[in-house]
Enzyme design. Sequence first.
Site, PDB file in Angstrom:
ATOM      1  N   GLU A  26       0.841  -1.202   0.000  1.00  0.00           N
ATOM      2  CA  GLU A  26       0.000   0.000   0.000  1.00  0.00           C
ATOM      3  C   GLU A  26       0.871   1.245   0.000  1.00  0.00           C
ATOM      4  OE1 GLU A  26      -2.823   0.098   3.230  1.00  0.00           O
ATOM      5  OE2 GLU A  26      -3.669   2.006   2.575  1.00  0.00           O
ATOM      6  N   ASN A  71      -6.634   1.542   2.792  1.00  0.00           N
ATOM      7  CA  ASN A  71      -7.369   2.785   2.981  1.00  0.00           C
ATOM      8  C   ASN A  71      -6.937   3.860   1.988  1.00  0.00           C
ATOM      9  OD1 ASN A  71      -8.549   1.500   5.162  1.00  0.00           O
ATOM     10  ND2 ASN A  71      -7.187   2.419   6.686  1.00  0.00           N
ATOM     11  N   ASN A 171     -12.021  -0.970  -0.942  1.00  0.00           N
ATOM     12  CA  ASN A 171     -11.344  -1.506   0.246  1.00  0.00           C
ATOM     13  C   ASN A 171     -12.133  -1.181   1.502  1.00  0.00           C
ATOM     14  OD1 ASN A 171      -8.853  -2.489   1.755  1.00  0.00           O
ATOM     15  ND2 ASN A 171      -9.097  -0.424   2.606  1.00  0.00           N
ATOM     16  N   GLU A 172     -12.369  -2.177   2.342  1.00  0.00           N
ATOM     17  CA  GLU A 172     -13.000  -1.998   3.661  1.00  0.00           C
ATOM     18  C   GLU A 172     -14.096  -0.938   3.645  1.00  0.00           C
ATOM     19  OE1 GLU A 172      -9.975  -1.542   6.723  1.00  0.00           O
ATOM     20  OE2 GLU A 172      -9.439  -3.656   6.569  1.00  0.00           O
ATOM     21  N   TYR A 243      -6.602  -8.663  11.681  1.00  0.00           N
ATOM     22  CA  TYR A 243      -5.316  -8.363  12.303  1.00  0.00           C
ATOM     23  C   TYR A 243      -5.351  -8.913  13.719  1.00  0.00           C
ATOM     24  CZ  TYR A 243      -4.297  -5.461   8.305  1.00  0.00           C
ATOM     25  OH  TYR A 243      -4.053  -5.038   7.027  1.00  0.00           O
ATOM     26  N   GLU A 291      -6.285  -9.291   3.574  1.00  0.00           N
ATOM     27  CA  GLU A 291      -5.415  -8.618   4.557  1.00  0.00           C
ATOM     28  C   GLU A 291      -5.388  -9.491   5.797  1.00  0.00           C
ATOM     29  OE1 GLU A 291      -5.880  -4.433   5.457  1.00  0.00           O
ATOM     30  OE2 GLU A 291      -6.486  -4.022   3.386  1.00  0.00           O
ATOM     31  N   GLN A 345       1.606  -6.384   5.540  1.00  0.00           N
ATOM     32  CA  GLN A 345       1.954  -6.056   4.175  1.00  0.00           C
ATOM     33  C   GLN A 345       3.318  -6.659   3.871  1.00  0.00           C
ATOM     34  OE1 GLN A 345       1.062  -2.006   3.046  1.00  0.00           O
ATOM     35  NE2 GLN A 345      -0.764  -1.933   4.306  1.00  0.00           N
TER      36      GLN A 345
HETATM   37  O1  AHR Z   1      -2.944  -2.645   6.195  1.00  0.00           O
HETATM   38  C1  AHR Z   1      -3.184  -1.453   6.881  1.00  0.00           C
HETATM   39  C2  AHR Z   1      -4.637  -1.012   6.783  1.00  0.00           C
HETATM   40  O2  AHR Z   1      -5.444  -1.911   7.475  1.00  0.00           O
HETATM   41  C3  AHR Z   1      -5.229  -1.006   5.400  1.00  0.00           C
HETATM   42  O3  AHR Z   1      -4.991   0.181   4.716  1.00  0.00           O
HETATM   43  C4  AHR Z   1      -6.699  -1.152   5.661  1.00  0.00           C
HETATM   44  O4  AHR Z   1      -7.378  -1.776   4.615  1.00  0.00           O
HETATM   45  C5  AHR Z   1      -6.754  -1.908   6.966  1.00  0.00           C
HETATM   46  O5  AHR Z   1      -7.598  -1.296   7.871  1.00  0.00           O
END
Ligand code: AHR
Length: 493
Positions: A26, A71, A171-172, A243, A291, A345
Amino acid sequence: LQAKAYFDTHHHVGVIDQRIFSGFLEHLGRAVYEGVYDPESPLSDEQGFRRDVLEALRAMRMPLVRYPGGNFVSCYDWTDGIGPREQRPVRVDYAWKSRETNQFGTDEFMAWCQETGIAPMMAVNLGTGTPKEASALLEYCNLPGGTYWADRRIQNGHEQPYDVRLWCLGNEMDGDWQAGHVPAEVYAQRAKAAAIIMKGLDASIETVACGSSGRGMSTYLHWDRTVLEYCWENIDYISAHRYSENRRGDSAWFLAEGVEIDRVVEDYAALLNYVRGVKRSQKRVYLSFDEWNVWYKNMEMDGKGESAPHLLEEVYNLEDALVCAQYLSSFIRHADVVKVACLAQIVNVIAPLLTKRDGLLVQSIYYPIVSFAQHARGLSLVPALECPTYKAGERGDVAALDAAMSYDEASGTVAAFLVNREQRQEMRVVLSLGDQRFCEVLSVEVLGGGDAKAANTWEEPKRVTPRSAEAHVNEAGELIVTVPAPGLAVVRA
Ligand code: AHR
């Protein structure tokens, strides 16, 4: 500790899609600038790409890298990043409060992909962008020429189309932090419109609709069901993000993270079957877990208007690496549902690799990923475990062993991926293949043992690295291997 894991080469959930070993890049912090692209570094090639980063990534065998966000994409105008570099505008980046110089854009990303042998997975802006702008990017990337945007690519020196196969529709979009966030019904309309136009331009592409950005979202699964019901015929995948975190500092609890990862994948498996059933559809939609990682220690998200600020530079330890291994094992065990997964990432930002201008630090999470990507081939065999449990804090009594196995019919080899979640006692694991005997151990690699918080640092870069170990086959044709506490063993036979 003693455990036994039973497999049978006829009992499988299908072929493991190698795209589960993909990554994510990103425009965020020092991921692009100073990460993959750094013309100032003595370690870069003539295109400004960091050679050491390229090499380390090659060993990770990533089939795809998702780009440019995240994002970031929801405020990104992709046309800023093409054409002569000196004419590209410098912009404010809303997502990470940074300065985007646009010196690296679509064409540079494609050149970087060609250099690494990675295929691009592009995300379009459906936050502040329109389906029409998204389709213009597809035209720029995939159409042969003779139309406006395809000709612009050719004018920019890129005669051949990039042939991008996989496209994320935003995205999201379920998150209120996302620029252009809207309710599920509105996003579903945008996503469907974009998919129809984009597939109208190039029928061979596949599309990923935004699913929930985490299990903690209040709209978890409702959002996904709405999107799936509305877009079913126009999409090929729904995304999931996760995450993992250990803010409570409870390693026993954290090392049982695989239980939650399985749960998320199984939630989606159930939902996908439900929507397919309601629609009486023959079509299948799969999961793109695009992700995933551990992320909780470095939450610095404000770039203070700088270009390439130090953001999200998470330092990874042994327990994080073992959680990463459990993500991959879960994706393997659910090979019939998860077809794509992207480590978020790849460099500097929540990443296995950290750069400084003249050096590269390989973090703990790099090693399981390399090992899984190298050895998981062919069918995913279903495990049946006989194993002790351990006390995993609020997660209660959890199996101390996490196991997955691949079977490559062509070579007749298996690869077993075994995590011992217990921190004090190493585990003797007996692997049994019901329909076959193991004959020869080809390799054993172990990671871990000892301090779950051990991490590689610039001063001590080799604290967490894999080492080879022994395994043997008994008279019954079973394979016996010892897994460190806590630790990972990857065995090929
Ligand atoms: O990977 C970091 C961020 O985490 C990304 O931009 C977003 O999609 C997620 O919230």
